[in-house]
Enzyme design. Structure first.
Site, PDB file in Angstrom:
ATOM      1  N   GLY A 133       0.786  -1.217   0.000  1.00 23.93           N
ATOM      2  CA  GLY A 133       0.000   0.000   0.000  1.00 23.93           C
ATOM      3  C   GLY A 133       0.822   1.272   0.000  1.00 23.93           C
ATOM      4  CG  HIS A 160     -10.127  -1.213   6.284  1.00 26.39           C
ATOM      5  ND1 HIS A 160      -9.446  -1.540   7.429  1.00 26.39           N
ATOM      6  CD2 HIS A 160      -9.595  -2.000   5.314  1.00 26.39           C
ATOM      7  CE1 HIS A 160      -8.556  -2.476   7.178  1.00 26.39           C
ATOM      8  NE2 HIS A 160      -8.622  -2.769   5.905  1.00 26.39           N
ATOM      9  CB  CYS A 184     -10.229  -9.620  12.482  1.00 26.23           C
ATOM     10  SG  CYS A 184      -9.523  -8.792  13.923  1.00 26.23           S
ATOM     11  CB  THR A 187      -9.205 -12.354   2.897  1.00 20.44           C
ATOM     12  OG1 THR A 187      -8.614 -11.066   2.712  1.00 20.44           O
ATOM     13  CG2 THR A 187      -9.215 -13.071   1.556  1.00 20.44           C
TER      14      THR A 187
END
Length: 525
Positions: A133, A160, A184, A187
């Site tokens: 990023g 987000h 967490c 995906t």
């Protein structure tokens, strides 16, 4: 921000300081390298929810990765017209010939690295980092930091959040957006395989959601990205089979290990390594194994933040509407974090304002792969702590303002916690595909089914309202929803201190009221 308090929701500098930093770094920074011009669209080209950017870079890695992560090419320039676009400048900060040694064939300049955003000018300038990023400027820099400011100015949301479509056995479909900090299972949830017979889950996006209310008052969302930039370690056919299917072709792997048969490897793929195949680690260790060392320390096969960059369209569960220029209608917004104690498996906010408070008070256990060497529970409002593009107090007020428009159909807001542990340190909930059972309860609550009861923290499931049919293990539902008074008194106190230190006078009155109301409800436990 109060004097002497470290700002945790953004770092700021004066325009004069910024200009000085630029002058020190950028003149001549691309000498000897090829400069690439990348026109790209965040979101489907031509969508009313999309935005265009143009990035200059001297990194071929960035060009290849941006080709996967964005809609890129001449067709974007054709749509530019007189519209404004976000200006993105990037350099690895190593003109040729290099004056320092090249490490792992990865040109960068860590001593001079700076990633800056100028919201008023819609500009991003990144120097010294060639990775992730920090260099793929369409990702966090544009899609969250700059876009969140554009969204405030134009009346929408850049968040987000993953976007997931759920269809029940009767064929009814709903879409949810969910915000989770790193580590967490974001995906994993975006690509979930339901374990309840008859249920179907389809992915719109795994990381970022741009959302805007349409003319009918429905909140519509697009995934502004065109690919997945996922953390590799821990991804396997057990944890995320759809991700594994997605990355089998057209994929760029960064800082992973290589197998002797030409494939990839990282921690978590032990059960999928063919017999007799050797591993070369990302640090160049031949015949790597778990006892290997590098510079006197235990060596990983792949870097803890190694990545796969892969086209989203290759995911076997991508939703047919994932490129719909109008976006998909959002019925529920879910917040969540890694909370080993005290926080229930799922609860629903009482209303929109309470839901914004739930997002503002989010906390999660940070892992060593993040910025801390040991596990510590950190505040991470809206899972946006590193990504706010403007003052967090005004950000929260922007969310609150949507409740003033009576024509808007506001999604229900929920909080989930897959990570609560028993006193023995074992997870109380099986997670992964079984999280569908919680999503089913959320789905039914979106239809206003009478399956919720009031608690001090929100609406929790009534007894036996979460479907446990077919589970092979016994679930201690009482422990999953226990609300220890001492824990929640401490929680309220810590959230209050965080708001006072990090937001103080900018904290909206609505959030301050919700904090007081929670404190009163906890006192009655």
């Amino acid at each position: 921000m109060k004097e002497g308090v470290e700002c945790l929701t953004g770092q700021w500098m004066s325009p004069d300081q910024l200009q000085g930093a630029f002058q020190e770094r950028f003149p001549g920074c691309m000498k000897g390298r090829t400069m690439y011009v990348i026109p790209f669209s965040m979101g489907p080209v031509g969508s009313p929810l999309s935005k265009i950017g143009i990035q200059l870079t001297d990194s071929p890695y960035v060009v290849v990765s941006m080709r996967i992560m964005t809609r890129m090419g001449a067709h974007v320039l054709e749509r530019l017209g007189d519209d404004t676009f976000v200006k993105c400048l990037h350099s690895v900060g190593q003109p040729l010939p290099m004056k320092t040694d090249l490490v792992n064939n990865w040109p960068c300049n860590p001593e001079k690295t700076i990633i800056t955003h100028i919201p008023d000018k819609r500009e991003i300038c990144s120097f010294g980092s060639g990775y992730g990023g920090n260099s793929l400027l369409g990702k966090k820099c544009f899609a969250l930091r700059i876009a969140s400011r554009i969204a405030k100015d134009e009346g929408w949301l850049a968040e987000h959040m993953l976007i997931l479509g759920l269809t029940n056995p009767q064929g009814e479909k709903k879409y949810v957006a969910a915000a989770f900090p790193s580590a967490c299972g974001k995906t994993n949830l975006a690509m979930i395989n339901p374990t309840i017979p008859g249920w179907k889950a389809e992915c719109i996006g795994d990381d970022i959601a741009w959302m805007k209310f349409d003319s009918a008052g429905r909140l519509r969302a697009i995934n502004p990205e065109y690919g997945f930039f996922g953390v590799a370690p821990g991804t396997s056919t057990k944890t995320n089979p759809n991700a594994m299917a997605t990355i089998q072709k057209n994929t760029v792997f960064t800082n992973v290990a290589e197998t002797s048969d030409g494939s990839f490897y990282w921690e978590g793929l032990e059960d999928e390594l063919p017999e007799g195949v050797n591993i070369r680690s990302y640090q160049g260790i031949e015949n790597w194994n778990k006892s290997s060392e590098f510079n006197g320390k235990k060596a990983l096969s792949a870097h803890a933040n190694s990545r796969f960059c892969t086209p989203a369209g290759q995911c076997p569960t991508m939703d047919p509407a994932w490129e719909d220029p109008e976006g998909v209608p959002i019925d529920a917004i879910i917040f969540g974090g890694r909370r080993p104690e005290g926080v229930p498996l799922v609860y629903e906010a009482f209303d929109w304002q309470h839901g914004v408070f739930v997002g503002a008070s989010m906390k999660s256990e940070a892992t060593a792969a993040a910025e801390h060497t040991k596990k510590v529970v950190m505040n991470d409002p809206f899972a946006m702590r590193p990504f706010f593009g403007y003052n967090i107090g005004r950000y929260l007020q922007h969310w609150l303002n949507f409740q003033q428009n009576k024509d808007y159909v506001l999604p229900k807001i929920f909080h989930v916690n897959w990570f609560r542990k028993s006193s023995e340190g074992k997870f109380l909930w099986p997670g992964f595909g079984e999280n569908t059972r919680v999503l089913e309860w959320i789905f039914r609550r979106c239809n206003n089914e009478d399956i919720a009861q009031k608690s001090p923290v929100g609406l929790i499931p009534k007894d036996n309202s979460i479907n446990l049919d077919g589970l092979n293990e016994k679930i201690d539902m009482e422990a999953l929803f226990q609300l220890p008074k001492e824990f929640w008194e401490k929680e309220v106190s810590e959230v209050e201190a965080y708001f006072e230190e990090q937001i103080n006078d900018d904290l909206p009155a609505g959030i301050r009221k919700e904090l007081g109301d929670l404190k009163n409800r906890i006192s009655e436990l």
